[in-house]
Write an enzyme that holds these catalytic residues in place. Structure first.
Site, short mmCIF file in Angstrom:
data_model
loop_
_atom_site.label_atom_id
_atom_site.label_comp_id
_atom_site.label_asym_id
_atom_site.label_seq_id
_atom_site.Cartn_x
_atom_site.Cartn_y
_atom_site.Cartn_z
N ASN A 164 -47.43 92.72 65.54
CA ASN A 164 -48.05 92.18 64.33
C ASN A 164 -46.98 91.54 63.47
OD1 ASN A 164 -48.94 92.28 61.40
ND2 ASN A 164 -50.86 92.81 62.44
N SER B 94 -53.62 90.10 64.98
CA SER B 94 -53.87 89.73 63.59
C SER B 94 -54.82 90.78 63.04
CB SER B 94 -54.47 88.33 63.52
OG SER B 94 -54.49 87.90 62.17
N GLU B 95 -54.43 91.43 61.94
CA GLU B 95 -55.13 92.65 61.53
C GLU B 95 -56.55 92.39 61.02
OE1 GLU B 95 -52.32 91.54 60.14
OE2 GLU B 95 -52.27 91.90 57.96
N ASN B 96 -56.90 91.12 60.80
CA ASN B 96 -58.29 90.86 60.43
C ASN B 96 -59.23 90.92 61.63
OD1 ASN B 96 -56.76 88.48 61.06
ND2 ASN B 96 -58.48 87.22 60.45
N SER C 159 -59.61 97.27 64.35
CA SER C 159 -58.28 96.70 64.25
C SER C 159 -57.30 97.70 63.65
CB SER C 159 -58.34 95.44 63.38
OG SER C 159 -57.07 94.85 63.28
#
Lengths: 214, 237, 237, 214
Positions: free
Chosen positions: D23, D46-48, D88
């Site tokens: 990340n 991507s943490e979304n 996530s």
């Protein structure tokens, strides 16, 4: 006289409402699936990960990847969705299922339920029963009023290890129907089965209950 | 081909098994069990296993094979019926069983995989399940604290995989598999088919490849049915 | 058509809004926000709202419209940049903001929908986020207790729905929407298209219909892009 | 002399390993995406809600439904998967991401990190930073060694509110690289940037550190 298994299932089916999402346990509760009133939409959840359970498959069309929580081969429907056990019990625990109908060994007047183990006998496990009674909005138990020796299974307090404490909303037996006020911890007899008298059910019930026949 | 794909189940477990380890296995009854990997686990002869899963196979099938080979010391499960050897060994005290409500078990495994050491649930409050556990009130209701579960090795059955380890499950064979895939220090998956990377719609992957260390195409699937229930063809439905 | 499908966003919110209510809304930035329902929420004029979501819109877009209409009293969010009115009202003390780490917020909402009143996470231990919260050790590490979140009303954006309320999301517009769909006492969903029941592969439904009370096809989608980043066509990639 | 932004990103890129799931934060860490060594497979999260992040789209091919955690339009790849924010951060919190590279305002010798708020200034929120530093196996911070006034951002103890306590494994600044033993709470200088002397970095560092140049 009293009610047959089909009568008890039919009485349980009266608890269904249009648009309800319902989980049915093994045994008599399973019969309720065939008693959904014409024109009423009821969606059946199977806690192993399915919403919208269909009927048994035609012979030769069984699919090993498609079973219900009783491990029976079943089918899906156009509206069916599948999901994981974690998501399934999120649905159950989160209060999204309207109604759970399941069997019992003992029900107490305060709504306690015992249906998963008998001390000294082999314990098979509680499966999803504890989650269902703890999570579902309305819990209906269907069971015989007395055991084979004639002893009341409708108790002042359960003698068997509990499945849930203060969880039963409605109890349907072969002798009648009890509504349980879980907050107050009190049971009320609201219906008598066909041919059953108040004296008979009173004599065969260990629990104390008020009478509020409809 | 990716370094995640192995030639057979034995190779996929090579170097991963040891005595005293904890193994999680997917499946509900015999539906969606990693049957090829379970046979390889039996052949590994690793002993004193703690096995976590909804069931422990049933007579002659699934995790029963490992049990019958005397490899299991302890079981965490929600239902263990239809399994005579387990009954005998449990009653005789040879095997320890920790019964978990099915939803609690599923959530404990999800929590383990998601870095959550403990959570509260209403399930089991006031029952044997809550004995020895912390209970407390939130908004006037009582709850039981349950802890997350992880395993040294997770065995998973999926329908299809790509070489990146992206997985898709089929129907109710999904059950415990997605959470178990997240909760193993090492996760090994058996599938019916490996498809080329890019075959899956990226919106429709059930388990992203990050959770999967090794993949094998199962050599043989019994897919034994426990309760074959049908309706007659004459019926209108 | 099912009783779940409503003719427009105003009709879909009819009878559901009231002063002092808690509203959750899906989306990450402006991606995957229920923009038609947000406009209907603004038009409802319900006040003193507590709004839960990763963001609170950004200047002139999304939940900013409700904010600019003076309807919001309190916000639970992880990031509130690019929102001048919110900055001003927060600095002046007119609006209360409870900052949540993004993953903690996501998990709190999932917990709320799944009947979990509280859980432990390592996130935020030793920071302002942990102030006033219970902390405790599991296996020698420190964790913070966080509570589940529910709302009076959940507003969700999905890509497609069927009339049963089964939902499918698209790409990163999924984000907070699936959890928010589970955590509302009432859940209203806007979609780009309603497809016939049976169109979805039952293995590929992101949100089962049980969580969805009302559905509306959005009349107009801005889908405003906050940071349009591109690469030149001459580049080799 | 010292390192440029690109130099710092290049140094951070040396932390990548084949098969890593990584990340990358906003700013200098984003540059690392362009510095993945030839032949090495690195998957960006991507943490979304995305694993397998591709490059920016060609002009005219932007998709409003496809952005990264910095809200930039991006593309997907053949191996991409999408998932919810809960899934996530389950991935992040559960320790499944190998490496997080992110920016910082202050790093202390014990691995404390501050990068989300300055008291008295508008607070925008921590986004996913607290989850990333708490959950990811290895945390690398890339930041300027000193602020604009010349004061050291490499501190004995952070003066700004923390993002995480004892979370940084490696600190890369424009002057050098520090390895942090989070258990012991001690920092060691392991590299000097091009043209930087030990005297210079010592003079510009508030934190105490041992010297273990490689």
């Amino acid at each position: 006289m009293a009610w047959t298994r089909d009568d008890m299932a039919a009485r349980a089916a009266k608890e269904l409402r249009d648009g309800f999402y319902v989980n049915l346990g093994i045994g008599i509760p399973t019969l309720v699936a065939n008693m959904i009133p014409e024109g009423m939409t009821v969606t059946l959840q199977s806690e192993n990960g399915m919403l919208g359970m269909g009927p048994f498959p035609f012979e030769g069309e069984e699919d090993a990847d498609l079973i219900n929580a009783g491990k029976q081969t079943i089918t899906d429907l156009p509206q069916t969705s599948y999901f994981s056990s974690a998501d399934s019990f999120g649905m159950i625990r989160g209060g999204h299922i309207n109604l759970s109908i399941l069997g019992g060994m003992e029900v107490a007047e305060n709504g306690d339920l015992a249906n998963w183990m008998v001390p000294g006998k082999m314990v098979k496990g509680m499966g999803g029963a504890m989650d269902l009674v703890a999570g579902v909005k309305r819990v209906v138990v269907v069971m015989d009023h007395c055991d084979r020796s004639g002893a009341s299974k409708v108790k002042k307090a359960c003698s068997l290890p509990l499945t849930g404490k203060g969880v039963v909303d409605l109890l349907i037996t072969d002798l009648g129907v009890f509504e349980i006020d879980k907050q107050a911890g009190r049971a009320a007899l609201i219906e008598l089965a066909r041919g059953v008298t108040l004296d008979e059910i009173t004599a065969k019930t260990e629990a104390s209950f008020s009478v509020a026949l409809r | 081909m990716s370094h995640k794909v192995f030639k057979d189940a034995a190779a996929a477990l090579e170097g991963l098994t040891f005595d005293g380890m904890t193994v999680m296995s997917g499946g509900f009854g015999l539906c969606g069990i990693p049957e090829n990997l379970i046979r390889a686990l039996r052949d590994s002869n690793a002993r004193e296993l703690t096995v976590i899963g909804n069931n422990v196979g049933c007579d002659h099938h699934g995790m029963w094979l490992v049990l019958a080979n005397n490899q299991i010391k302890k079981v965490l499960a929600s239902y263990v019926g239809e399994n005579k050897i387990l009954e005998q060994r449990f009653m005789s005290g040879e095997i320890e069983i920790e019964f978990n409500p099915q939803g609690t078990l599923a959530e404990r495994i999800r929590a383990g995989g998601a870095g959550i050491p403990a959570f509260y649930t209403r399930t089991g409050y006031g029952t044997k399940v809550a004995e020895g556990k912390e209970t407390r009130q939130f908004n006037g209701e009582w709850y039981v604290m349950e802890t997350g579960l992880v395993a040294d090795l997770s065995l998973v059955k999926a329908w299809k995989a790509d070489a990146e380890g992206n997985l898709v499950y089929r129907k109710t064979a999904r059950n415990f598999n997605p959470m178990i895939a997240t909760a193993g220090k090492v996760t090994v998956v058996e599938v019916e088919e490996i498809v080329p990377v890019g075959s899956f719609d990226p919106d429709q992957i059930h388990t992203p490849g990050i959770f999967v260390d090794r993949i094998v195409v199962g050599a043989h699937f019994d897919k034994h049915i426990e309760r074959r229930t049908t309706r007659p063809r004459t019926e209108n439905a």
